[in-house]
Design an enzyme around this catalytic site. Structure first.
Site, mmCIF file in Angstrom:
data_model
loop_
_atom_site.group_PDB
_atom_site.id
_atom_site.type_symbol
_atom_site.label_atom_id
_atom_site.label_comp_id
_atom_site.label_asym_id
_atom_site.label_seq_id
_atom_site.Cartn_x
_atom_site.Cartn_y
_atom_site.Cartn_z
ATOM 1 N N LYS A 66 -86.376 -48.887 23.576
ATOM 2 C CA LYS A 66 -86.100 -49.097 24.994
ATOM 3 C C LYS A 66 -85.612 -47.784 25.580
ATOM 4 C CE LYS A 66 -85.090 -51.512 28.753
ATOM 5 N NZ LYS A 66 -85.797 -50.563 29.612
ATOM 6 N N LYS A 90 -76.589 -46.346 22.948
ATOM 7 C CA LYS A 90 -76.090 -47.131 24.092
ATOM 8 C C LYS A 90 -76.394 -48.625 23.906
ATOM 9 C CE LYS A 90 -76.501 -44.934 28.030
ATOM 10 N NZ LYS A 90 -76.948 -44.463 29.355
ATOM 11 N N LYS A 102 -87.356 -42.828 24.584
ATOM 12 C CA LYS A 102 -87.329 -42.091 25.856
ATOM 13 C C LYS A 102 -88.654 -41.370 25.997
ATOM 14 C CE LYS A 102 -84.210 -41.170 29.104
ATOM 15 N NZ LYS A 102 -83.057 -41.971 29.503
ATOM 16 N N THR A 186 -75.390 -50.736 37.154
ATOM 17 C CA THR A 186 -74.663 -49.666 36.460
ATOM 18 C C THR A 186 -73.246 -49.561 37.022
ATOM 19 O OG1 THR A 186 -76.779 -48.583 36.139
ATOM 20 C CG2 THR A 186 -74.832 -47.266 35.710
ATOM 21 N N ASN A 217 -77.179 -43.838 43.639
ATOM 22 C CA ASN A 217 -77.191 -45.242 43.231
ATOM 23 C C ASN A 217 -75.919 -45.605 42.475
ATOM 24 O OD1 ASN A 217 -77.654 -47.214 40.853
ATOM 25 N ND2 ASN A 217 -79.203 -47.809 42.328
ATOM 26 N N SER A 356 -81.317 -54.216 32.411
ATOM 27 C CA SER A 356 -82.733 -53.998 32.070
ATOM 28 C C SER A 356 -83.150 -54.965 30.963
ATOM 29 C CB SER A 356 -82.956 -52.564 31.579
ATOM 30 O OG SER A 356 -83.038 -51.695 32.667
HETATM 31 P P1 NAD Z 1 -79.051 -40.473 42.247
HETATM 32 O O1 NAD Z 1 -80.102 -39.411 42.323
HETATM 33 O O2 NAD Z 1 -79.221 -41.735 42.997
HETATM 34 O O3 NAD Z 1 -77.626 -39.853 42.709
HETATM 35 C C1 NAD Z 1 -77.124 -38.632 42.267
HETATM 36 C C2 NAD Z 1 -76.016 -38.230 43.245
HETATM 37 O O4 NAD Z 1 -75.364 -37.056 42.771
HETATM 38 C C3 NAD Z 1 -76.510 -37.899 44.652
HETATM 39 O O5 NAD Z 1 -75.607 -38.436 45.580
HETATM 40 C C4 NAD Z 1 -76.434 -36.363 44.692
HETATM 41 O O6 NAD Z 1 -76.245 -35.884 46.011
HETATM 42 C C5 NAD Z 1 -75.192 -36.157 43.865
HETATM 43 N N1 NAD Z 1 -75.011 -34.805 43.347
HETATM 44 C C6 NAD Z 1 -75.925 -33.953 42.832
HETATM 45 N N2 NAD Z 1 -75.314 -32.812 42.494
HETATM 46 C C7 NAD Z 1 -73.991 -32.939 42.794
HETATM 47 C C8 NAD Z 1 -72.858 -32.108 42.671
HETATM 48 N N3 NAD Z 1 -72.928 -30.901 42.151
HETATM 49 N N4 NAD Z 1 -71.655 -32.593 43.092
HETATM 50 C C9 NAD Z 1 -71.550 -33.817 43.622
HETATM 51 N N5 NAD Z 1 -72.596 -34.659 43.731
HETATM 52 C C10 NAD Z 1 -73.794 -34.211 43.340
HETATM 53 O O7 NAD Z 1 -78.858 -40.748 40.682
HETATM 54 P P2 NAD Z 1 -78.147 -41.998 40.008
HETATM 55 O O8 NAD Z 1 -79.166 -43.005 39.636
HETATM 56 O O9 NAD Z 1 -76.968 -42.387 40.814
HETATM 57 O O10 NAD Z 1 -77.691 -41.342 38.619
HETATM 58 C C11 NAD Z 1 -76.506 -40.568 38.518
HETATM 59 C C12 NAD Z 1 -76.193 -40.364 37.047
HETATM 60 O O11 NAD Z 1 -76.002 -41.633 36.411
HETATM 61 C C13 NAD Z 1 -77.264 -39.645 36.227
HETATM 62 O O12 NAD Z 1 -76.631 -38.890 35.218
HETATM 63 C C14 NAD Z 1 -78.031 -40.796 35.587
HETATM 64 O O13 NAD Z 1 -78.706 -40.399 34.385
HETATM 65 C C15 NAD Z 1 -76.879 -41.725 35.292
HETATM 66 N N6 NAD Z 1 -77.265 -43.135 35.075
HETATM 67 C C16 NAD Z 1 -77.919 -43.818 36.045
HETATM 68 C C17 NAD Z 1 -78.227 -45.160 35.842
HETATM 69 C C18 NAD Z 1 -78.875 -45.989 36.925
HETATM 70 O O14 NAD Z 1 -78.959 -47.192 36.745
HETATM 71 N N7 NAD Z 1 -79.299 -45.399 38.042
HETATM 72 C C19 NAD Z 1 -77.909 -45.783 34.626
HETATM 73 C C20 NAD Z 1 -77.241 -45.057 33.647
HETATM 74 C C21 NAD Z 1 -76.930 -43.723 33.889
#
Ligand code: NAD
Length: 422
Positions: A66, A90, A102, A186, A217, A356
């Site tokens: 996964k 995880k 992945k 998340t 997100n 998921s």
């Molecule tokens: P996203 O693209 O929706 O949001 C990322 C955010 O980070 C944006 O608001 C962006 O402006 C901000 N950002 C970028 N650089 C920055 C900085 N230097 N300082 C402050 N803010 C900054 O992505 P997401 O889905 O929210 O994912 C964020 C993290 O969480 C990633 O590491 C992702 O791998 C992890 N993650 C996401 C999920 C999920 O369900 N979406 C699940 C597990 C882990």
């Protein structure tokens, strides 16, 4: 430095606390299968181009592989191998019956049109078809991939196998078999973990200050849910900078989001509609926000945010990793020495993969749950994962991250050994 070598170092550290056989460690040090594809497509202007695609199927000891699919110019086999290993960890941390995988394509998706991205994604789905499926390997969105792309993958795969198989990918749009609650999952899972941590540290939400880096997100949904639960949100930021409540006034993330949408950035004033408070609030840079005095620092943006360069200036009592890999291994050791608690990514953000898994289950049984039902099933999983890790950390006198890896590696290793001899 190879990212996969970092992953192997974590594996070796964890395995010393388990009673697994040396041969099991040897098995865990390698992915079960690595796939590499050439992906030729015709561009909109008629030119023909070939891209590189990867899928690493790391461990299936506990269930089908996964993991997400990443589109990025720096994506390579070494990185995908490490990410596939961490997915296995995880899933084992939250004890769901899935393995780790992945995939990725080395590409800057911003340079392709929507039609080109669709052709490329469908080409990948056709090449992957013999190796994926709800009982083999389930894909999901990751960096630069989204629900629409998951719908393309499920559609293309279904055409190849001649039947509707939505469970080949998760994170799909609701109309194509996605799960209710997946968008918030998340952040919601993170909040359940935070509530458990608060009980252990005897923190009450009203007196607990939270700083959130990242307002996408994960960051937005986490901040919104924490605010609704009564925690004090004193700073928020995105890639362009952030806002800090100098006097500790609680901020409603929904107001900040509305303002961000209206002005294109998170400004220095806190605005409720057209009424803005610029006296009690101030702008902060991306560097400053990490170093603010706070109880909880939530990292919800990118990897490598706390490094040896800034770790000495972190004032938070708890670093809460909602992003993947936001703390470098060296900084992690320094935080441990400073007795700053780090809630590791493999636990804090595992609500995403858990829902998921729920999406896969709903696809297979063709019976869909409400958001309330999804959250009622998510909560006990996150609560148990937190408490298992907290207790293991206490028993072994190690940081939570090491405890999480010990538990996960032990679960995966025992599943390998329970199959009998190689
Ligand atoms: P996203 O693209 O929706 O949001 C990322 C955010 O980070 C944006 O608001 C962006 O402006 C901000 N950002 C970028 N650089 C920055 C900085 N230097 N300082 C402050 N803010 C900054 O992505 P997401 O889905 O929210 O994912 C964020 C993290 O969480 C990633 O590491 C992702 O791998 C992890 N993650 C996401 C999920 C999920 O369900 N979406 C699940 C597990 C882990």
């Amino acid at each position: 430095m190879s990212v996969f070598n970092n992953a192997l170092a974590q594996l070796k550290k964890a395995i010393q606390y388990t009673s697994l056989k040396p041969s099991t460690l040897e098995f865990l040090k390698r992915p079960e299968r690595q796939l590499q594809f050439s992906l030729p497509i015709t561009m909109d202007d008629g030119a023909e181009k070939v891209f590189d695609g990867f899928r690493v199927q790391y461990t299936s000891a506990r269930g089908p592989y996964k993991g997400g699919l990443r589109y990025h110019p720096q994506t390579n086999l070494d990185e995908v191998k490490a990410l596939a290993f961490w997915m296995g960890i995880k899933c084992a941390v939250v004890n769901i019956p899935l393995g780790g995988g992945k995939g990725g394509i080395t590409i800057d998706p911003k340079k392709l049109s929507q039609a080109e991205l669709e052709r490329l994604t469908r080409a990948l789905a056709r090449k992957l078809a013999p190796f994926i499926g709800p009982e083999q390997d389930i894909l999901a969105p990751d960096v630069n991939t989204n629900p629409m792309m998951m719908a393309w993958i499920a559609d293309e795969y279904s055409r190849v196998v001649g039947k509707k198989v939505p469970g080949v990918a998760t994170g799909k749009p609701l109309e194509q078999g996605g799960s209710a609650g997946r968008t918030e999952a998340t952040g919601q899972g993170g909040l359940y973990v935070l509530n458990e941590l608060a009980k252990k540290l005897k923190l009450t939400p009203k007196k607990t200050r939270i700083v959130v880096q990242g307002f996408g997100n994960v960051g937005y949904n986490f901040a919104k849910l924490a605010y609704q639960a009564g925690y004090q949100i004193i700073a928020l930021s995105d890639s362009k900078g952030g806002i800090y409540s100098k006097t500790g006034i609680n901020m409603d993330p929904d107001n900040v989001m509305k303002d961000k949408k209206a002005r294109g950035l998170i400004g220095g004033c806190y605005c409720i509609g057209s009424v803005c408070d610029c006296k009690n609030f101030t702008a902060v840079t991306n560097k400053q926000i990490l170093e603010l005095p706070t109880d909880i620092l939530v990292l919800a943006a990118l990897e490598n945010q706390i490094t040896t360069a800034n770790v000495g200036r972190i004032k938070a009592k708890v670093v809460f990793e909602m992003a993947n890999g936001p703390t470098t291994p060296e900084a992690d050791e320094k935080l441990a020495k400073r007795k700053i608690i780090v809630v590791p990514d493999v636990l804090a953000n595992a609500g995403g993969v858990t829902v998921s898994y729920f999406e896969l289950v709903q696809n297979i049984q063709q019976y869909y749950w409400t958001e309330k039902e999804v959250n009622e099933k998510l909560k006990p999983i996150m609560v148990k994962a937190f408490n298992d890790i907290w207790n293991k950390a206490g028993e072994l006198k190690v940081p939570l991250r090491v405890a999480a890896f010990v538990l996960a590696v032990d679960r995966i290793g025992k599943a390998i050994e329970a199959r009998g001899k190689f």
